[in-house]
Design an enzyme around this catalytic site. Structure first.
Site, mmCIF file in Angstrom:
data_model
loop_
_atom_site.group_PDB
_atom_site.id
_atom_site.type_symbol
_atom_site.label_atom_id
_atom_site.label_comp_id
_atom_site.label_asym_id
_atom_site.label_seq_id
_atom_site.Cartn_x
_atom_site.Cartn_y
_atom_site.Cartn_z
ATOM 1 N N ALA A 146 0.842 -1.205 0.000
ATOM 2 C CA ALA A 146 0.000 0.000 0.000
ATOM 3 C C ALA A 146 0.875 1.253 0.000
ATOM 4 O O ALA A 146 1.280 1.743 1.052
ATOM 5 C CB ALA A 146 -0.923 0.002 1.226
ATOM 6 N N SER A 148 1.075 4.286 -3.140
ATOM 7 C CA SER A 148 0.225 5.371 -3.652
ATOM 8 C C SER A 148 -1.227 5.171 -3.222
ATOM 9 O O SER A 148 -1.951 6.132 -2.967
ATOM 10 C CB SER A 148 0.320 5.430 -5.183
ATOM 11 O OG SER A 148 1.654 5.668 -5.559
ATOM 12 N N ILE A 174 9.827 3.586 6.512
ATOM 13 C CA ILE A 174 9.460 4.557 7.557
ATOM 14 C C ILE A 174 10.707 5.321 8.027
ATOM 15 O O ILE A 174 11.621 4.750 8.635
ATOM 16 C CB ILE A 174 8.741 3.855 8.737
ATOM 17 C CG1 ILE A 174 7.541 3.064 8.208
ATOM 18 C CG2 ILE A 174 8.331 4.881 9.790
ATOM 19 C CD1 ILE A 174 6.557 3.841 7.339
ATOM 20 N N THR A 175 10.693 6.621 7.743
ATOM 21 C CA THR A 175 11.796 7.496 8.139
ATOM 22 C C THR A 175 11.871 7.549 9.665
ATOM 23 O O THR A 175 10.842 7.724 10.325
ATOM 24 C CB THR A 175 11.570 8.910 7.565
ATOM 25 O OG1 THR A 175 11.462 8.788 6.145
ATOM 26 C CG2 THR A 175 12.721 9.844 7.913
ATOM 27 N N LEU A 258 0.134 19.294 4.890
ATOM 28 C CA LEU A 258 1.165 20.066 5.597
ATOM 29 C C LEU A 258 2.545 19.478 5.321
ATOM 30 O O LEU A 258 3.525 20.211 5.160
ATOM 31 C CB LEU A 258 0.873 20.091 7.102
ATOM 32 C CG LEU A 258 -0.456 20.754 7.479
ATOM 33 C CD1 LEU A 258 -0.613 20.805 8.989
ATOM 34 C CD2 LEU A 258 -0.560 22.164 6.904
ATOM 35 N N GLU A 259 2.626 18.137 5.251
ATOM 36 C CA GLU A 259 3.913 17.507 4.951
ATOM 37 C C GLU A 259 4.420 17.978 3.592
ATOM 38 O O GLU A 259 5.600 18.297 3.428
ATOM 39 C CB GLU A 259 3.771 15.981 4.961
ATOM 40 C CG GLU A 259 5.091 15.286 4.663
ATOM 41 C CD GLU A 259 4.963 13.776 4.472
ATOM 42 O OE1 GLU A 259 3.871 13.229 4.720
ATOM 43 O OE2 GLU A 259 5.959 13.159 4.073
ATOM 44 N N ARG A 285 37.510 26.288 -11.174
ATOM 45 C CA ARG A 285 37.995 25.240 -12.086
ATOM 46 C C ARG A 285 38.444 25.888 -13.403
ATOM 47 O O ARG A 285 37.666 26.630 -14.028
ATOM 48 C CB ARG A 285 36.885 24.224 -12.350
ATOM 49 C CG ARG A 285 37.170 23.228 -13.423
ATOM 50 C CD ARG A 285 38.208 22.222 -12.996
ATOM 51 N NE ARG A 285 38.404 21.188 -14.023
ATOM 52 C CZ ARG A 285 39.403 20.330 -14.002
ATOM 53 N NH1 ARG A 285 40.311 20.347 -13.026
ATOM 54 N NH2 ARG A 285 39.525 19.411 -14.953
ATOM 55 N N THR A 389 3.953 10.448 -4.835
ATOM 56 C CA THR A 389 4.836 10.607 -6.003
ATOM 57 C C THR A 389 4.384 11.784 -6.875
ATOM 58 O O THR A 389 3.284 12.319 -6.695
ATOM 59 C CB THR A 389 4.790 9.331 -6.874
ATOM 60 O OG1 THR A 389 3.432 9.172 -7.332
ATOM 61 C CG2 THR A 389 5.203 8.088 -6.099
HETATM 62 C C1 LIG Z 1 13.333 7.156 1.736
HETATM 63 C C2 LIG Z 1 11.852 7.085 1.908
HETATM 64 C C3 LIG Z 1 11.276 7.583 3.079
HETATM 65 C C4 LIG Z 1 9.898 7.451 3.278
HETATM 66 N N1 LIG Z 1 9.366 7.836 4.479
HETATM 67 C C5 LIG Z 1 8.079 7.485 4.784
HETATM 68 C C6 LIG Z 1 7.555 7.688 6.101
HETATM 69 O O1 LIG Z 1 8.240 8.224 6.981
HETATM 70 N N2 LIG Z 1 6.301 7.260 6.364
HETATM 71 C C7 LIG Z 1 5.515 6.662 5.419
HETATM 72 O O2 LIG Z 1 4.389 6.279 5.741
HETATM 73 N N3 LIG Z 1 5.968 6.475 4.144
HETATM 74 C C8 LIG Z 1 7.236 6.861 3.814
HETATM 75 N N4 LIG Z 1 7.728 6.650 2.541
HETATM 76 C C9 LIG Z 1 6.870 6.005 1.562
HETATM 77 C C10 LIG Z 1 6.466 6.877 0.375
HETATM 78 O O3 LIG Z 1 5.487 7.792 0.753
HETATM 79 C C11 LIG Z 1 6.032 5.921 -0.754
HETATM 80 O O4 LIG Z 1 7.203 5.300 -1.237
HETATM 81 C C12 LIG Z 1 5.288 6.626 -1.866
HETATM 82 O O5 LIG Z 1 4.037 7.077 -1.427
HETATM 83 C C13 LIG Z 1 5.099 5.727 -3.106
HETATM 84 O O6 LIG Z 1 4.618 4.480 -2.783
HETATM 85 P P1 LIG Z 1 5.331 3.165 -3.383
HETATM 86 O O7 LIG Z 1 6.789 3.313 -3.095
HETATM 87 O O8 LIG Z 1 4.659 1.979 -2.846
HETATM 88 O O9 LIG Z 1 5.154 3.283 -4.938
HETATM 89 P P2 LIG Z 1 3.899 2.735 -5.815
HETATM 90 O O10 LIG Z 1 2.625 3.254 -5.240
HETATM 91 O O11 LIG Z 1 4.034 1.272 -5.975
HETATM 92 O O12 LIG Z 1 4.166 3.460 -7.196
HETATM 93 C C14 LIG Z 1 5.064 2.979 -8.195
HETATM 94 C C15 LIG Z 1 4.909 3.869 -9.427
HETATM 95 O O13 LIG Z 1 3.572 3.778 -9.938
HETATM 96 C C16 LIG Z 1 2.999 5.071 -10.036
HETATM 97 N N5 LIG Z 1 1.565 5.002 -9.745
HETATM 98 C C17 LIG Z 1 0.937 4.365 -8.731
HETATM 99 N N6 LIG Z 1 -0.394 4.544 -8.825
HETATM 100 C C18 LIG Z 1 -0.619 5.319 -9.909
HETATM 101 C C19 LIG Z 1 -1.800 5.843 -10.554
HETATM 102 N N7 LIG Z 1 -3.024 5.638 -10.059
HETATM 103 N N8 LIG Z 1 -1.638 6.581 -11.675
HETATM 104 C C20 LIG Z 1 -0.397 6.833 -12.191
HETATM 105 N N9 LIG Z 1 0.750 6.348 -11.629
HETATM 106 C C21 LIG Z 1 0.637 5.610 -10.518
HETATM 107 C C22 LIG Z 1 3.737 5.889 -8.968
HETATM 108 O O14 LIG Z 1 3.621 7.287 -9.204
HETATM 109 C C23 LIG Z 1 5.146 5.355 -9.137
HETATM 110 O O15 LIG Z 1 5.755 5.978 -10.221
HETATM 111 C C24 LIG Z 1 9.096 6.854 2.283
HETATM 112 C C25 LIG Z 1 9.669 6.401 1.091
HETATM 113 C C26 LIG Z 1 11.025 6.492 0.897
HETATM 114 C C27 LIG Z 1 11.623 5.950 -0.375
#
Ligand SMILES: Cc1cc2nc3c(=O)[nH]c(=O)nc-3n(C[C@H](O)[C@H](O)[C@H](O)COP(=O)(O)OP(=O)(O)OC[C@H]3O[C@@H](n4cnc5c(N)ncnc54)[C@H](O)[C@@H]3O)c2cc1C
Length: 408
Positions: A146, A148, A174-175, A258-259, A285, A389
């Site tokens: 879970a 996006s 999770i940061t 807010l984030e 340089r 994203t």
């Molecule tokens: C270093 C780091 C720190 C983070 N810190 C936290 C934190 O502290 N707490 C927390 O809860 N989360 C945290 N996250 C999670 C972050 O919010 C998620 O990685 C992000 O929301 C994307 O989810 P996913 O990685 O599962 O990607 P996915 O949802 O699997 O997406 C993969 C790709 O598909 C695209 N996509 C997905 N659905 C659609 C759609 N409907 N239409 C078009 N494109 C789509 C996305 O844009 C992306 O390009 C962190 C992530 C990272 C990498």
């Protein structure tokens, strides 16, 4: 026949005010910049090389009064506002962006969310230690299945059992996860009810059943600690429920607005540092017997970086100012939802373009792992992924723009 139109055409958009920092805000930025340069920059290289977490940093940030900018003094905060909190992040990000990421997860995602949505008892119990930096906070929303679709696909559940809730599930990326003392966790209390069945809980990490499953190794922001967290029959007292049962969606959505407003100043601070480094490198340089800054193609890159940086600054401050007006319980919809998504989308894409140009100006030096510009370059991609994203941000903006469009 008159060429003058009889009726003035209607405007379809609102054009919000611009925003400039006042003297007090400039001073907050200067103080954060000074603290960042003197105290946080010396930690940055080792944090990046070894994914090292300096235990003394958070208490030092707390002692210097930078935590809890948005939290009243009675709970240990500084009693300022979202703009001040953003300026602290901008100043820190110039010198140690990994620490700034940990700060935003702690201060905004965890502490500010508890302040805005928690009871007075929860505020009194948790906020003073978070504001002093003696305890570290995190927020757990994303799960392995879970991202996006964080709300719709959420699998973590919290089942009421007497005067406790029992949590089972996993959270990922999770940061602060590996070092956190307190995690604000979202879980389903009514799994049949989709996003309307989500609740928020304060989970102290010494609760039996809480586990850091793995620390994740990253390409950038390496000093900021990231983990997968697991909850196995993790029993938290019912008093740790934040807000009402099944009303977590409002907390998530307004918190995410807010984030997003707060991620833009991180992009801005990184972009400022990248620009300074590149301007300096271009003038020192030498090739073909001259500084590379004397070549028009290098000048063109510097000019582009400058324009990108300044447009990003204006938009970031304007949206921070708008975010500062969001009342408790508001946000997650309407103009602010659209504006914060737009600001972070633009800032994240722009800082990536700026770093691309910055590394180009640095030539081979920029490709070497231990150069500062390389450390910034490796980090900026995250800004297009975390907190929703680029694609999710576009979905939010378009959704708001088209919300009144007739369907079908
Ligand atoms: C270093 C780091 C720190 C983070 N810190 C936290 C934190 O502290 N707490 C927390 O809860 N989360 C945290 N996250 C999670 C972050 O919010 C998620 O990685 C992000 O929301 C994307 O989810 P996913 O990685 O599962 O990607 P996915 O949802 O699997 O997406 C993969 C790709 O598909 C695209 N996509 C997905 N659905 C659609 C759609 N409907 N239409 C078009 N494109 C789509 C996305 O844009 C992306 O390009 C962190 C992530 C990272 C990498």
């Amino acid at each position: 026949m008159s060429l003058v139109q009889e009726e003035t055409p209607k405007m379809t958009a609102n054009y919000p005010e611009t925003f400039e920092l006042d003297a007090e805000q400039r001073e907050i930025l200067n103080q954060a910049d000074r603290f960042g340069r003197n105290e946080l920059f010396p930690l940055a290289q080792r944090m990046d090389d070894e994914e090292w977490w300096p235990d003394t940093a958070f208490p030092a940030i707390g002692d210097a009064g930078f935590f809890g900018a948005t939290i009243p003094e009675e709970f240990g905060g500084a009693g300022m506002d979202l703009i001040s909190a953003g300026l602290v992040l901008q100043g820190f990000s110039r010198w140690n962006h990994a620490m700034a990421l940990s700060v935003v997860a702690h201060d905004n995602l965890c502490a500010n969310n508890i302040y805005r949505n928690g009871s007075d008892a929860q505020r009194a119990k948790y906020l003073p230690d978070l504001c002093s930096g003696r305890k570290i906070g995190a927020l757990g929303l994303t799960e392995p299945g879970a991202g996006s679709d964080a709300l719709g696909s959420m699998r973590t559940v919290a089942k009421k059992d007497g005067d406790h809730y029992v949590l089972n599930g996993a959270k990922i990326y999770i940061t602060n996860g590996p070092v956190a003392d307190i995690v604000l966790v979202y879980a389903k209390t009514d799994p049949e009810n989709g996003a309307q069945g989500i609740s928020a809980f304060i989970v102290p990490t010494d609760t039996p059943g809480f586990k850091v499953a793995q620390k994740l190794v990253k390409m950038g922001y390496r000093g900021s600690q990231t983990a997968e967290l697991v909850f196995e029959d993790c029993r938290v007292p019912a008093e740790n429920l934040v807000g009402a049962e099944n009303k977590g969606v409002g907390i998530v959505m307004s918190g995410l607005d807010l984030e997003r407003a707060m991620i833009s100043p991180i992009c801005l601070g990184i972009a400022e540092r990248a620009f300074d480094l590149s301007l300096d490198y271009a003038q020192t340089r030498r090739q073909f017997g001259k500084p590379i800054a004397s070549f028009q193609m290098v000048q063109s890159m510097l000019a582009e970086m400058y324009v990108l940086l300044e447009t990003m600054r204006t938009f970031t401050y304007r949206v921070l100012a708008a975010g500062a007006k969001v009342e408790i319980g508001a946000g997650g919809r309407g103009d602010i939802h659209k504006l914060t998504a737009a600001s972070v989308m633009y800032a994240a894409q722009t800082v990536n373009k700026i770093l691309d140009l910055g590394v180009q100006i640095h030539g081979g030096t920029g490709y070497i792992w231990e150069s500062e510009i390389n450390r910034l370059f490796r980090s900026t991609k995250l800004l297009e992924i975390g907190a929703g994203t680029t694609e999710v941000r576009k979905m939010i903006i378009a959704g708001e723009l088209l919300k009144d469009m007739p369907r079908g």
